[in-house]
Design a protein around this motif. Sequence first.
Motif, PDB file in Angstrom:
ATOM      1  N   UNK A 128       0.820  -1.216   0.000  1.00  0.00           N
ATOM      2  CA  UNK A 128       0.000   0.000   0.000  1.00  0.00           C
ATOM      3  C   UNK A 128       0.858   1.273   0.000  1.00  0.00           C
ATOM      4  N   UNK A 129       2.153   1.090  -0.283  1.00  0.00           N
ATOM      5  CA  UNK A 129       3.099   2.219  -0.355  1.00  0.00           C
ATOM      6  C   UNK A 129       3.131   3.055   0.924  1.00  0.00           C
ATOM      7  N   UNK A 130       3.121   2.371   2.046  1.00  0.00           N
ATOM      8  CA  UNK A 130       3.184   3.050   3.342  1.00  0.00           C
ATOM      9  C   UNK A 130       4.495   2.663   4.023  1.00  0.00           C
ATOM     10  N   UNK A 131       5.364   3.640   4.260  1.00  0.00           N
ATOM     11  CA  UNK A 131       6.651   3.346   4.896  1.00  0.00           C
ATOM     12  C   UNK A 131       6.489   3.094   6.398  1.00  0.00           C
ATOM     13  N   UNK A 132       7.386   2.294   6.949  1.00  0.00           N
ATOM     14  CA  UNK A 132       7.395   2.059   8.390  1.00  0.00           C
ATOM     15  C   UNK A 132       8.759   1.542   8.781  1.00  0.00           C
ATOM     16  N   UNK A 133       9.312   2.068   9.875  1.00  0.00           N
ATOM     17  CA  UNK A 133      10.617   1.563  10.310  1.00  0.00           C
ATOM     18  C   UNK A 133      10.803   1.568  11.821  1.00  0.00           C
ATOM     19  N   UNK A 134       9.714   1.710  12.583  1.00  0.00           N
ATOM     20  CA  UNK A 134       9.851   1.643  14.042  1.00  0.00           C
ATOM     21  C   UNK A 134      10.049   0.208  14.498  1.00  0.00           C
ATOM     22  N   UNK A 135      10.555   0.074  15.703  1.00  0.00           N
ATOM     23  CA  UNK A 135      10.763  -1.247  16.291  1.00  0.00           C
ATOM     24  C   UNK A 135       9.860  -1.411  17.501  1.00  0.00           C
TER      25      UNK A 135
END
Length: 153
Positions: free
Chosen positions: A63-70
């Motif tokens: 869905x072209x949604x970035x995410x990089x949290x842990x």
Amino acid sequence: MSKKVLFVCLGNICRSPIAEAVFLHLIKEKGVQEEWDVDSAALGGWHVGNLPDQRAMNTLRRHNIPYNNRARQIHEDDFHIFDFIFGMDENNISSLKEDAPENSKAKILLLGDFDPQGDRIIKDPYYDTGSKGFEKCYQQCIRCCSAFLEQHG
């Protein structure tokens, strides 16, 4: 002053990171990201420091949604910092209410209560085979977060 929202599920690797990513995407689209502080957390500490489940990441990427949290575990301070803490199911809500200190400022809410389709429980897709449950979670989060933002944006 920004409004602060925290999305919580059992391990912070499936539902709550999807909800966090969706909310961040929606407020960016609306141009109101500076008005919000957004995070997610786990009730338990099993996955602390880990990236979300690969199926959750793949769903967000589709869905072209970035995410990089842990993943992180919820802390008592969170109940004082956040205005809204969203659980994904009834067990999350009862655990959150049990863990909340007496002087908690956070409103503990079931994210699914904002679903215009009335699909209140965002089921944990962790033990599912494949990614169908992750896609359903994503769609629920889009509807719920959009409706919440309409009311509180």
